[in-house]
Design a protein around this motif. Structure first.
Motif, short mmCIF file in Angstrom:
data_model
loop_
_atom_site.label_atom_id
_atom_site.label_comp_id
_atom_site.label_asym_id
_atom_site.label_seq_id
_atom_site.Cartn_x
_atom_site.Cartn_y
_atom_site.Cartn_z
N LEU A 1 0.83 -1.20 0.00
CA LEU A 1 0.00 0.00 0.00
C LEU A 1 0.86 1.26 0.00
CD1 LEU A 1 -2.81 -1.08 2.48
CD2 LEU A 1 -3.12 -0.54 0.05
N ALA A 2 1.99 1.21 0.70
CA ALA A 2 2.90 2.36 0.72
C ALA A 2 3.48 2.60 -0.67
CB ALA A 2 4.02 2.13 1.73
N VAL A 3 3.78 1.52 -1.40
CA VAL A 3 4.27 1.67 -2.77
C VAL A 3 3.16 2.26 -3.65
CG1 VAL A 3 5.20 0.49 -4.79
CG2 VAL A 3 5.89 -0.25 -2.52
N MET A 4 1.94 1.79 -3.46
CA MET A 4 0.82 2.35 -4.22
C MET A 4 0.67 3.84 -3.94
SD MET A 4 -2.30 -0.43 -4.22
CE MET A 4 -3.20 0.64 -5.35
N ASP A 5 0.80 4.24 -2.68
CA ASP A 5 0.69 5.66 -2.34
C ASP A 5 1.77 6.47 -3.04
OD1 ASP A 5 -1.48 5.21 -0.69
OD2 ASP A 5 -0.28 5.07 1.14
N SER A 6 2.97 5.93 -3.10
CA SER A 6 4.06 6.61 -3.79
C SER A 6 3.75 6.74 -5.28
CB SER A 6 5.36 5.83 -3.59
OG SER A 6 6.43 6.41 -4.30
N ASN A 7 3.22 5.68 -5.88
CA ASN A 7 2.87 5.72 -7.29
C ASN A 7 1.75 6.71 -7.57
OD1 ASN A 7 4.78 3.76 -7.69
ND2 ASN A 7 3.32 2.10 -8.03
N LEU A 8 0.75 6.76 -6.68
CA LEU A 8 -0.35 7.69 -6.86
C LEU A 8 0.13 9.13 -6.77
CD1 LEU A 8 -3.20 5.90 -4.85
CD2 LEU A 8 -3.14 6.31 -7.31
N ALA A 9 1.08 9.37 -5.89
CA ALA A 9 1.63 10.72 -5.77
C ALA A 9 2.33 11.13 -7.07
CB ALA A 9 2.60 10.80 -4.60
N LEU A 10 3.04 10.17 -7.68
CA LEU A 10 3.68 10.45 -8.97
C LEU A 10 2.65 10.64 -10.05
CD1 LEU A 10 6.58 7.83 -8.88
CD2 LEU A 10 6.80 10.31 -8.67
N ALA A 11 1.57 9.85 -10.02
CA ALA A 11 0.53 9.93 -11.04
C ALA A 11 -0.17 11.28 -11.00
CB ALA A 11 -0.48 8.81 -10.86
N GLU A 12 -0.29 11.88 -9.83
CA GLU A 12 -0.91 13.19 -9.73
C GLU A 12 -0.14 14.21 -10.54
OE1 GLU A 12 -1.31 14.26 -5.66
OE2 GLU A 12 -2.86 12.77 -5.23
N GLY A 13 1.17 14.08 -10.55
CA GLY A 13 1.98 14.99 -11.35
C GLY A 13 1.88 14.71 -12.84
N GLN B 1 -10.67 -5.24 5.90
CA GLN B 1 -9.81 -4.11 6.25
C GLN B 1 -9.03 -3.60 5.04
OE1 GLN B 1 -7.09 -4.91 9.45
NE2 GLN B 1 -6.31 -2.82 9.52
N LEU B 2 -8.45 -4.54 4.27
CA LEU B 2 -7.70 -4.14 3.08
C LEU B 2 -8.63 -3.52 2.03
CD1 LEU B 2 -5.10 -6.99 2.45
CD2 LEU B 2 -4.69 -4.68 3.31
N ALA B 3 -9.83 -4.05 1.92
CA ALA B 3 -10.79 -3.51 0.95
C ALA B 3 -11.08 -2.05 1.25
CB ALA B 3 -12.08 -4.33 0.97
N ALA B 4 -11.21 -1.71 2.53
CA ALA B 4 -11.48 -0.32 2.91
C ALA B 4 -10.29 0.57 2.55
CB ALA B 4 -11.76 -0.24 4.41
N GLN B 5 -9.08 0.06 2.73
CA GLN B 5 -7.90 0.85 2.39
C GLN B 5 -7.75 1.02 0.88
OE1 GLN B 5 -4.30 0.18 4.94
NE2 GLN B 5 -5.48 -1.54 5.70
N MET B 6 -8.11 -0.01 0.13
CA MET B 6 -8.09 0.10 -1.33
C MET B 6 -9.12 1.10 -1.80
SD MET B 6 -5.82 -1.48 -3.10
CE MET B 6 -6.67 -1.28 -4.67
N HIS B 7 -10.27 1.11 -1.15
CA HIS B 7 -11.33 2.06 -1.52
C HIS B 7 -10.84 3.50 -1.36
CE1 HIS B 7 -15.36 3.70 -2.05
NE2 HIS B 7 -15.13 4.45 -0.99
N GLN B 8 -10.11 3.78 -0.31
CA GLN B 8 -9.57 5.12 -0.09
C GLN B 8 -8.66 5.54 -1.24
OE1 GLN B 8 -7.60 4.95 3.68
NE2 GLN B 8 -9.49 4.99 4.87
N ARG B 9 -7.82 4.62 -1.69
CA ARG B 9 -6.88 4.95 -2.75
C ARG B 9 -7.58 5.07 -4.11
NH1 ARG B 9 -4.78 2.89 1.56
NH2 ARG B 9 -2.64 3.43 2.14
N LEU B 10 -8.57 4.24 -4.34
CA LEU B 10 -9.33 4.36 -5.59
C LEU B 10 -10.11 5.67 -5.61
CD1 LEU B 10 -10.62 0.70 -6.02
CD2 LEU B 10 -8.83 1.85 -7.34
N ALA B 11 -10.61 6.09 -4.46
CA ALA B 11 -11.31 7.37 -4.37
C ALA B 11 -10.37 8.51 -4.70
CB ALA B 11 -11.91 7.54 -2.98
N ALA B 12 -9.13 8.43 -4.23
CA ALA B 12 -8.14 9.47 -4.53
C ALA B 12 -7.82 9.48 -6.02
CB ALA B 12 -6.87 9.23 -3.72
N LEU B 13 -7.75 8.30 -6.63
CA LEU B 13 -7.50 8.21 -8.06
C LEU B 13 -8.64 8.84 -8.85
CD1 LEU B 13 -5.59 7.11 -10.26
CD2 LEU B 13 -6.91 4.98 -10.19
N LEU B 14 -9.87 8.54 -8.44
CA LEU B 14 -11.04 9.13 -9.11
C LEU B 14 -11.04 10.65 -8.96
CD1 LEU B 14 -13.91 6.61 -8.28
CD2 LEU B 14 -12.93 7.09 -10.52
#
Length: 206
Positions: free
Chosen positions: A65-77, A126-139
């Motif tokens: 999940l930490a790697v995903m967060d790093s990737n999402l931060a890059l994707a925002e740019g 628990q993991l599903a809820a954390q994935m939902h947060q990241r998908l929401a950020a992507l959306l």
């Protein structure tokens, strides 16, 4: 006489260790996949013991999940107006492009690992809820693209257009990932533009 640099604080050392582990984990997950990757190898690649992993992350899923967060931060740019965009569709491995020293194969490898993780998370509340947060950020990032280019007469809301943009962008990436079918870049970008501003997209094709 030159002054010696100040020694790193405990907080800075921990931050550097965490960043090194995330960088190494991205590479190992890309090469081995989520299930086959081991914390032992990740720690070794980063130059630490396995204990350093557990000092920073609860388990392998937390590290992923930490790697995903790093990737999402890059994707925002990387998010940009589709009328300026020339690249093809994204995939679930978006955000680890050439500027980070990763090849196309490494990007695709992490995308495959992400699919493994999504299937794992879907069976864990628990993991599903954390994935939902990241998908929401992507959306949210797609919604911002839609909002920036939204014409005044658009009947769909920016979040609705953002959802459609995400479906096209990520869906096309998954099709390419699963079957090796490379989407036609011009056709794909035309579709993204029609979603953001149909009138402008039609005018530019005339």
């Amino acid at each position: 006489m030159a002054r010696l640099p100040e020694p790193l604080s405990r907080h800075d050392r921990q931050r550097q260790t965490r960043e090194a582990l995330i960088f190494a984990a991205r590479r190992v997950f890309s090469e081995d996949g989520y299930h086959a990757a081991t914390l032992e190898r990740i720690a070794r690649e980063a130059g630490f013991s396995k204990g350093a992993v557990y000092s920073n992350f609860d388990d392998k899923s937390a590290l992923f999940l930490a790697v995903m967060d790093s990737n999402l931060a890059l994707a925002e740019g990387d998010a940009m107006d589709p009328f300026e965009r020339q690249a093809g569709p994204a995939s679930t491995g978006r955000g680890i492009g050439d500027r980070e020293g990763y090849s196309h194969e490494a990007t695709q490898g992490f995308a495959l690992a992400t699919l493994e993780f999504i299937a794992r998370a879907a069976r864990d509340e628990q993991l599903a809820a954390q994935m939902h947060q990241r998908l929401a950020a992507l959306l949210d990032s797609y919604t911002e693209i839609a909002r920036a280019g939204r014409p005044d007469d658009e009947v769909l809301s920016a979040p609705e257009v953002g959802t459609l943009l995400a479906a096209l962008d990520q869906g096309a990436g998954l099709i390419e990932l699963a079957g090796g079918v490379v989407a036609d870049t011009q056709l794909f970008n035309a579709g993204m533009r029609r979603l953001v501003d149909p009138a402008r997209a039609s005018a530019e094709r005339e």
